[in-house]
Design an enzyme around this catalytic site. Structure first.
Site, PDB file in Angstrom:
ATOM      1  N   TYR A 148      47.941  48.732  41.342  1.00 44.13           N
ATOM      2  CA  TYR A 148      46.697  47.990  41.633  1.00 44.13           C
ATOM      3  C   TYR A 148      45.546  48.552  40.790  1.00 44.13           C
ATOM      4  O   TYR A 148      44.846  47.799  40.096  1.00 44.13           O
ATOM      5  CB  TYR A 148      46.355  48.085  43.125  1.00 44.13           C
ATOM      6  N   LYS A 152      43.320  46.721  37.814  1.00 39.47           N
ATOM      7  CA  LYS A 152      41.862  46.577  37.857  1.00 39.47           C
ATOM      8  C   LYS A 152      41.218  47.249  36.641  1.00 39.47           C
ATOM      9  O   LYS A 152      40.246  46.731  36.076  1.00 39.47           O
ATOM     10  CB  LYS A 152      41.297  47.175  39.154  1.00 39.47           C
TER      11      LYS A 152
HETATM   12  N1  LIG Z   1      38.275  45.590  49.685  1.00 40.75           N
HETATM   13  C1  LIG Z   1      37.786  46.659  49.100  1.00 40.75           C
HETATM   14  O1  LIG Z   1      37.634  47.700  49.739  1.00 40.75           O
HETATM   15  C2  LIG Z   1      37.367  46.620  47.650  1.00 40.75           C
HETATM   16  C3  LIG Z   1      36.664  47.689  47.118  1.00 40.75           C
HETATM   17  C4  LIG Z   1      36.252  47.641  45.789  1.00 40.75           C
HETATM   18  C5  LIG Z   1      36.537  46.541  45.025  1.00 40.75           C
HETATM   19  N2  LIG Z   1      37.246  45.511  45.541  1.00 40.75           N
HETATM   20  C6  LIG Z   1      37.497  44.333  44.692  1.00 40.75           C
HETATM   21  O2  LIG Z   1      36.765  43.253  45.255  1.00 40.75           O
HETATM   22  C7  LIG Z   1      37.439  42.025  45.008  1.00 40.75           C
HETATM   23  C8  LIG Z   1      37.658  41.300  46.314  1.00 40.75           C
HETATM   24  O3  LIG Z   1      38.449  42.110  47.163  1.00 40.75           O
HETATM   25  P1  LIG Z   1      38.789  41.667  48.658  1.00 40.75           P
HETATM   26  O4  LIG Z   1      38.983  42.902  49.448  1.00 40.75           O
HETATM   27  O5  LIG Z   1      37.826  40.649  49.109  1.00 40.75           O
HETATM   28  O6  LIG Z   1      40.211  40.977  48.415  1.00 40.75           O
HETATM   29  P2  LIG Z   1      40.990  39.852  49.213  1.00 40.75           P
HETATM   30  O7  LIG Z   1      42.421  40.147  48.985  1.00 40.75           O
HETATM   31  O8  LIG Z   1      40.479  39.746  50.607  1.00 40.75           O
HETATM   32  O9  LIG Z   1      40.563  38.499  48.476  1.00 40.75           O
HETATM   33  C9  LIG Z   1      41.051  38.158  47.209  1.00 40.75           C
HETATM   34  C10 LIG Z   1      40.793  36.666  47.013  1.00 40.75           C
HETATM   35  O10 LIG Z   1      41.210  36.299  45.684  1.00 40.75           O
HETATM   36  C11 LIG Z   1      41.985  35.117  45.759  1.00 40.75           C
HETATM   37  N3  LIG Z   1      42.923  35.119  44.626  1.00 40.75           N
HETATM   38  C12 LIG Z   1      43.972  35.960  44.404  1.00 40.75           C
HETATM   39  N4  LIG Z   1      44.586  35.635  43.255  1.00 40.75           N
HETATM   40  C13 LIG Z   1      43.914  34.572  42.732  1.00 40.75           C
HETATM   41  C14 LIG Z   1      44.064  33.807  41.557  1.00 40.75           C
HETATM   42  N5  LIG Z   1      45.046  34.064  40.680  1.00 40.75           N
HETATM   43  N6  LIG Z   1      43.199  32.795  41.331  1.00 40.75           N
HETATM   44  C15 LIG Z   1      42.202  32.525  42.212  1.00 40.75           C
HETATM   45  N7  LIG Z   1      42.023  33.207  43.347  1.00 40.75           N
HETATM   46  C16 LIG Z   1      42.872  34.233  43.601  1.00 40.75           C
HETATM   47  C17 LIG Z   1      42.695  35.180  47.100  1.00 40.75           C
HETATM   48  O11 LIG Z   1      43.135  33.905  47.546  1.00 40.75           O
HETATM   49  C18 LIG Z   1      41.588  35.776  47.977  1.00 40.75           C
HETATM   50  O12 LIG Z   1      40.760  34.766  48.491  1.00 40.75           O
HETATM   51  C19 LIG Z   1      38.726  42.399  44.280  1.00 40.75           C
HETATM   52  O13 LIG Z   1      38.536  42.216  42.899  1.00 40.75           O
HETATM   53  C20 LIG Z   1      38.921  43.870  44.608  1.00 40.75           C
HETATM   54  O14 LIG Z   1      39.641  44.519  43.587  1.00 40.75           O
HETATM   55  C21 LIG Z   1      37.677  45.506  46.837  1.00 40.75           C
END
Ligand SMILES: NC(=O)c1ccc[n+]([C@@H]2O[C@H](COP(=O)([O-])OP(=O)(O)OC[C@H]3O[C@@H](n4cnc5c(N)ncnc54)[C@H](O)[C@@H]3O)[C@@H](O)[C@H]2O)c1
Length: 339
Positions: A148, A152
């Site tokens: 993962y 990223k």
């Molecule tokens: N959750 C955390 O703690 C955290 C921390 C830092 C950064 N992030 C980053 O923030 C972003 C959102 O994370 P999250 O926790 O909301 O994730 P999540 O898994 O809840 O949501 C991801 C969303 O992306 C959509 N998705 C996945 N593949 C796709 C594609 N090919 N085309 C279009 N849509 C697609 C999914 O349907 C979902 O709605 C991510 O990029 C993640 O790396 C998350």
């Protein structure tokens, strides 16, 4: 502002859509989301009633879908990703596809459409683990240790390359672990809350002394809005509270809030390559005027209350696919922990 929000039906994306509609009265939002297992249109139910948001089901890896969605947008914020470390250990192919190739497709569309801002939503995990008392700063070398985190990191490098080579006004926010409403219950905090609500054991990896900086999702959304308004293209901004907590401490607090005994905690076989600690130095985002506003204990109590009040939402998330995933991930571990 006309903004393309990819991954807007996920946890942080849906919180961001709600935040953006409140913050910018004149905004128009297009949400592009593939609705994978973690994407849920119900997360946007209240926003869909607002005429300023439209939803498109589509894949960020599909140039045609992206070309349709980005038309007339002046800015892009990319939340779309495969996001769960444990799933990336089982199979990393979707991670490479969405988090790197999908990011490239979006950047290419941002170039062609000459958008004014492109925000890549990234993570502290790209730095890899960091020992006490050091903190990762934006110019540190990337040492991702899970598939993962590596995916990223690939997306981040692509964003920087498109800025350097093509002048795309891309910038990156690297946030620490988020928590709050609408988080899919595979991640530590909602997994432990929903297990505790069901009086099920809490599978805690290893000794539980891994440290994370827990950021309330609302604080993350404020930081990302600020980056859209005032962030400098080509720059990276770490986003975190500066306070790290061991996972076992978080588990105990959740049990206390739900009213369950600490004996529900089970120390299970650790995740392979589990990073011991992430810690960020956040001077750059603070210099833009951002600081976290949410107190951890208050925000955690509110999150527990949200899951209590939204029983139908999380039970729907924990359907058959989730049950199969959970069994694969934890059944053997929980059996071994009992033995
Ligand atoms: N959750 C955390 O703690 C955290 C921390 C830092 C950064 N992030 C980053 O923030 C972003 C959102 O994370 P999250 O926790 O909301 O994730 P999540 O898994 O809840 O949501 C991801 C969303 O992306 C959509 N998705 C996945 N593949 C796709 C594609 N090919 N085309 C279009 N849509 C697609 C999914 O349907 C979902 O709605 C991510 O990029 C993640 O790396 C998350």
């Amino acid at each position: 502002m006309q903004l393309l929000v990819t991954g807007g039906a996920g946890f942080i994306g849906s919180n961001f859509v709600r935040h953006a509609l409140n913050r910018w009265p004149d905004c128009r939002l297009t949400v592009l989301d593939k609705l994978t297992y973690s994407g849920n249109r119900a997360n946007l139910a209240d926003c869909e009633a607002d005429g300023r948001m439209r939803f498109i089901k589509g894949d960020i890896c599909d140039p045609v879908a992206v070309a349709g969605a980005i038309r007339n947008c002046s800015a892009v914020i990319n939340f779309a990703a495969e996001t769960h470390v444990d799933r990336s250990i089982r199979d990393s192919s979707d991670f490479v596809r969405t988090d790197i190739e999908g990011t490239r497709v979006l950047l290419e569309a941002a170039r062609v459409n000459q958008v004014e801002r492109y925000i890549q939503v990234s993570t502290d995990e790209v730095y890899g683990e960091i020992a006490h008392p050091a903190r990762s700063s934006e110019h540190d070398v990337l040492r991702p240790r899970s598939p993962y985190a590596a995916s990223k990191a690939g997306g981040d490098l692509m964003a920087l390359a498109y800025h350097t080579t093509h002048g795309v006004p891309a910038l990156i926010g690297r946030a620490s672990n988020n928590f709050g409403p609408y988080q899919f219950p595979e991640k530590l905090i909602p997994l432990f809350i929903t297990n505790a609500l069901q009086e099920a054991p809490l599978p805690l990896y290893g000794d539980g002394r891994q440290e994370r900086d827990w950021l309330a999702v609302e604080d993350h959304c404020v930081a990302l809005s600020l980056l859209l308004e005032r962030g400098e293209p080509g720059q990276i901004y770490n986003i975190g509270t500066g306070v790290e907590r061991p996972n076992i401490d978080v588990a105990e607090r959740i049990l206390n809030l739900v009213g369950r005994p600490p004996s529900l905690i089970r120390h299970v076989t650790d995740r392979p390559g589990h990073d011991r600690r992430y810690a960020l130095s956040c001077d750059k985002i603070r210099a833009l005027g951002w600081s976290p506003r949410q107190d951890f204990d208050t925000a955690l109590a509110e999150t527990v209350q949200w899951y209590r009040s939204n029983d139908a939402w999380w039970r729907a998330c924990r359907g058959d696919e989730f049950a199969a995933y959970y069994a694969q991930q934890y059944d053997q571990r929980l059996q071994d922990a009992r033995a």
